[in-house]
Design a protein around this motif. Structure first.
Motif, PDB file in Angstrom:
ATOM      1  N   LYS A   1      99.731  32.146  55.264  1.00 53.75           N
ATOM      2  CA  LYS A   1      99.793  31.403  53.995  1.00 53.75           C
ATOM      3  C   LYS A   1     101.121  30.693  53.775  1.00 53.75           C
ATOM      4  O   LYS A   1     101.166  29.673  53.093  1.00 53.75           O
ATOM      5  CB  LYS A   1      99.540  32.368  52.830  1.00 53.75           C
TER       6      LYS A   1
ATOM      7  N   LYS B   1     100.053  27.995  51.074  1.00 55.02           N
ATOM      8  CA  LYS B   1      98.703  27.423  51.041  1.00 55.02           C
ATOM      9  C   LYS B   1      98.013  27.941  49.790  1.00 55.02           C
ATOM     10  O   LYS B   1      97.935  29.154  49.582  1.00 55.02           O
ATOM     11  CB  LYS B   1      97.908  27.888  52.257  1.00 55.02           C
TER      12      LYS B   1
ATOM     13  N   GLY C   1      94.923  26.516  48.738  1.00 54.24           N
ATOM     14  CA  GLY C   1      93.533  26.093  48.740  1.00 54.24           C
ATOM     15  C   GLY C   1      93.204  25.486  50.076  1.00 54.24           C
ATOM     16  O   GLY C   1      93.978  25.592  51.019  1.00 54.24           O
ATOM     17  N   ILE C   2      92.075  24.828  50.113  1.00 53.81           N
ATOM     18  CA  ILE C   2      91.617  24.257  51.366  1.00 53.81           C
ATOM     19  C   ILE C   2      92.354  22.934  51.588  1.00 53.81           C
ATOM     20  O   ILE C   2      92.041  21.941  50.979  1.00 53.81           O
ATOM     21  CB  ILE C   2      90.098  24.083  51.309  1.00 53.81           C
TER      22      ILE C   2
ATOM     23  N   TYR D   1      83.816  26.848  49.371  1.00 57.40           N
ATOM     24  CA  TYR D   1      83.725  25.923  50.508  1.00 57.40           C
ATOM     25  C   TYR D   1      83.380  24.514  50.053  1.00 57.40           C
ATOM     26  O   TYR D   1      82.949  24.296  48.921  1.00 57.40           O
ATOM     27  CB  TYR D   1      82.688  26.412  51.523  1.00 57.40           C
TER      28      TYR D   1
ATOM     29  N   TYR E   1      84.841  23.006  55.213  1.00 56.60           N
ATOM     30  CA  TYR E   1      86.169  23.534  54.912  1.00 56.60           C
ATOM     31  C   TYR E   1      85.906  24.717  53.993  1.00 56.60           C
ATOM     32  O   TYR E   1      85.317  24.538  52.930  1.00 56.60           O
ATOM     33  CB  TYR E   1      86.932  22.487  54.098  1.00 56.60           C
ATOM     34  N   GLY E   2      86.303  25.926  54.347  1.00 50.52           N
ATOM     35  CA  GLY E   2      85.951  27.045  53.485  1.00 50.52           C
ATOM     36  C   GLY E   2      86.965  28.162  53.487  1.00 50.52           C
ATOM     37  O   GLY E   2      87.876  28.208  54.306  1.00 50.52           O
ATOM     38  N   LYS E   3      86.786  29.056  52.527  1.00 48.48           N
ATOM     39  CA  LYS E   3      87.681  30.198  52.388  1.00 48.48           C
ATOM     40  C   LYS E   3      86.884  31.471  52.630  1.00 48.48           C
ATOM     41  O   LYS E   3      85.853  31.698  51.988  1.00 48.48           O
ATOM     42  CB  LYS E   3      88.254  30.193  50.974  1.00 48.48           C
TER      43      LYS E   3
ATOM     44  N   ASN F   1      89.937  35.386  52.057  1.00 52.81           N
ATOM     45  CA  ASN F   1      91.184  34.821  51.529  1.00 52.81           C
ATOM     46  C   ASN F   1      91.924  33.906  52.509  1.00 52.81           C
ATOM     47  O   ASN F   1      93.091  33.583  52.315  1.00 52.81           O
ATOM     48  CB  ASN F   1      92.115  35.952  51.073  1.00 52.81           C
ATOM     49  N   ILE F   2      91.259  33.513  53.600  1.00 51.39           N
ATOM     50  CA  ILE F   2      91.891  32.599  54.568  1.00 51.39           C
ATOM     51  C   ILE F   2      91.057  31.319  54.644  1.00 51.39           C
ATOM     52  O   ILE F   2      89.838  31.369  54.822  1.00 51.39           O
ATOM     53  CB  ILE F   2      92.007  33.254  55.961  1.00 51.39           C
ATOM     54  N   SER F   3      91.756  30.172  54.508  1.00 47.64           N
ATOM     55  CA  SER F   3      91.055  28.890  54.571  1.00 47.64           C
ATOM     56  C   SER F   3      90.874  28.484  56.020  1.00 47.64           C
ATOM     57  O   SER F   3      91.800  28.609  56.823  1.00 47.64           O
ATOM     58  CB  SER F   3      91.875  27.812  53.870  1.00 47.64           C
TER      59      SER F   3
ATOM     60  N   MET G   1      88.421  25.695  58.874  1.00 46.49           N
ATOM     61  CA  MET G   1      87.451  24.626  59.050  1.00 46.49           C
ATOM     62  C   MET G   1      86.447  25.110  60.095  1.00 46.49           C
ATOM     63  O   MET G   1      86.847  25.609  61.147  1.00 46.49           O
ATOM     64  CB  MET G   1      88.188  23.387  59.563  1.00 46.49           C
TER      65      MET G   1
END
Lengths: 226, 172
Positions: free
Chosen positions: A41, A80, A82-83, B98, B136-138, B141-143, B145
């Motif tokens: 992050k 980080k 968000g996306i 997402y 693109y998603g979470k 808790n981690i983003s 692709m």
């Protein structure tokens, strides 16, 4: 098409002013950007950028001179949130031959992938502590386009075009100034961790109140991820 | 989890096998045709990109010019309702948050069948073999692709993580 016409008219307006009664200066602006991930992050950016002037025109007097202006050192920590989004805070020290200016930076960035290009938005504010305890506050918005020149996305050992456009609102001692920057750069990606960019950093200031002040820098940026 | 790493670059038509070029020229495309050479973990290929009836179409060929598949970019609303529900249901459960970036239909059939259907535009109305969806998603808790491949009924078949390009030079 309308956008292209707008940019073309804006460019012509800038050129007309440049050769008119305005003041200008140009020089070189080399920068090194080091980036590292601290965790999934958190990341850190360290940047150093120097300014060296070659020529300037003030009060209709053209002065050719080679002069070192200053070097900036900045350290920014980003999280980080968000996306493709990051929230960052940092500190910049502007080292001049006789003094040091300190600047606090806050920024929010969004990077978006589109079919055939990438786009980033940066919303930033900064507060610069100058001599005699004067504070300059700026609110900035920057749009950046990255356009691959050899495919659908920028892969290693490929060239790309990067264009920054930034609007700066500056407040100091109850006065306001609007600044515009347009920075077209040609980039080369050696690896995913190393990129070199070369181009023009054009800045327009003080065009609301007095004669416009143009600054053009030859910009050379090296981005390195460690 | 499998990872998707691709490198592609523009290539001139003269370097493409004549078999592939003549197939593309037999389709009534609108606008110019862009050719790419693509390198990925499953092998190298050529890709022709063009527009037809305002749809973005790409056709992948093997190195000898054999047609491998046809991909057509679509919007989510163009997926039949039942499959769309299944896909959304899967993504809702997989990610906490997402956003769909891109949807492509993938058609796999003989070269002759696919080209004929492209010529008379009937392929644009057909149900594809697969839907390839970039998201693109979470998750946890981690983003990240991801690319998912769903069959025509909306059942997830393959998932891969897309390694995004470094964007430091766009942020600083």
């Amino acid at each position: 098409m309308n956008t292209k016409i707008y940019f073309f008219c804006f460019f012509l307006l800038c050129c007309a002013n440049f050769f008119g009664q305005s003041s200008y200066r140009y020089g070189i602006l080399p920068a090194i950007n080091l980036n590292t991930d601290l965790s999934k992050k958190w990341s850190v950016n360290f940047k150093t950028e120097a300014r060296h002037i070659f020529q300037e025109k003030t009060d209709n007097v053209v002065n050719r001179r080679q002069e070192y202006i200053h070097t900036d050192f900045s350290l920014i920590a980003a999280k980080k949130v968000g996306i493709g989004n990051k929230l960052s805070v940092g500190f910049l020290a502007r080292v001049r031959p006789n003094d040091i200016h300190k600047r606090f930076i806050q920024q929010y960035t969004l990077v978006r992938n589109y079919d055939g290009y990438r786009m980033a938005h940066r919303f930033a504010s900064d507060q610069t502590l100058e001599i005699k305890n004067r504070v300059e506050v700026r609110f900035r918005y920057r749009t950046t386009f990255e356009i691959p020149l050899q495919g659908k996305s920028v892969d290693f050992k490929e060239f790309y075009l990067k264009v920054n456009h930034e609007i700066l609102n500056r407040f100091e001692n109850n006065s306001y100034d609007l600044g515009l920057r347009v920075i077209p750069l040609l980039g080369y990606k050696y690896t995913d961790k190393s990129k070199l960019e070369f181009g023009l950093d054009y800045r327009l200031n003080s065009f609301l109140k007095s004669g416009p002040n143009h600054t053009s820098w030859v910009s050379i940026n090296w981005y390195l991820k460690i | 989890m499998a990872q998707k790493r691709e490198k592609e670059f523009r290539i001139s038509e003269e370097k493409i096998p004549s078999k592939a070029v003549s197939l593309i020229k037999s389709i009534n495309t609108s606008g110019r045709i862009k050719w790419y050479y693509e390198e990925n973990e499953s092998g190298n290929s050529y890709e022709a990109k063009f527009k037809k009836k305002k749809k973005k179409i790409s056709i992948e060929f093997g190195l000898k010019g054999n047609l491998q598949d046809v991909e057509i970019k679509i919007k989510e609303k163009e997926i039949p309702e039942k499959a769309q529900f299944e896909i959304r249901d899967f993504l809702d459960k997989y990610f906490s948050k997402y956003r769909i970036l891109k949807i492509q239909q993938q058609f796999i059939d003989s070269a002759e069948t696919l080209v004929n259907k492209l010529r008379n535009n009937s392929l644009l109305r057909e149900t594809p073999n697969y839907y390839e969806i970039e998201v693109y998603g979470k998750k946890n808790n981690i983003s990240k692709m991801m690319e998912f491949r769903f069959d025509s009924t909306g059942k997830m078949k393959i998932l891969r993580e897309i390694i995004p390009n470094n964007s430091d030079h766009l942020e600083y």
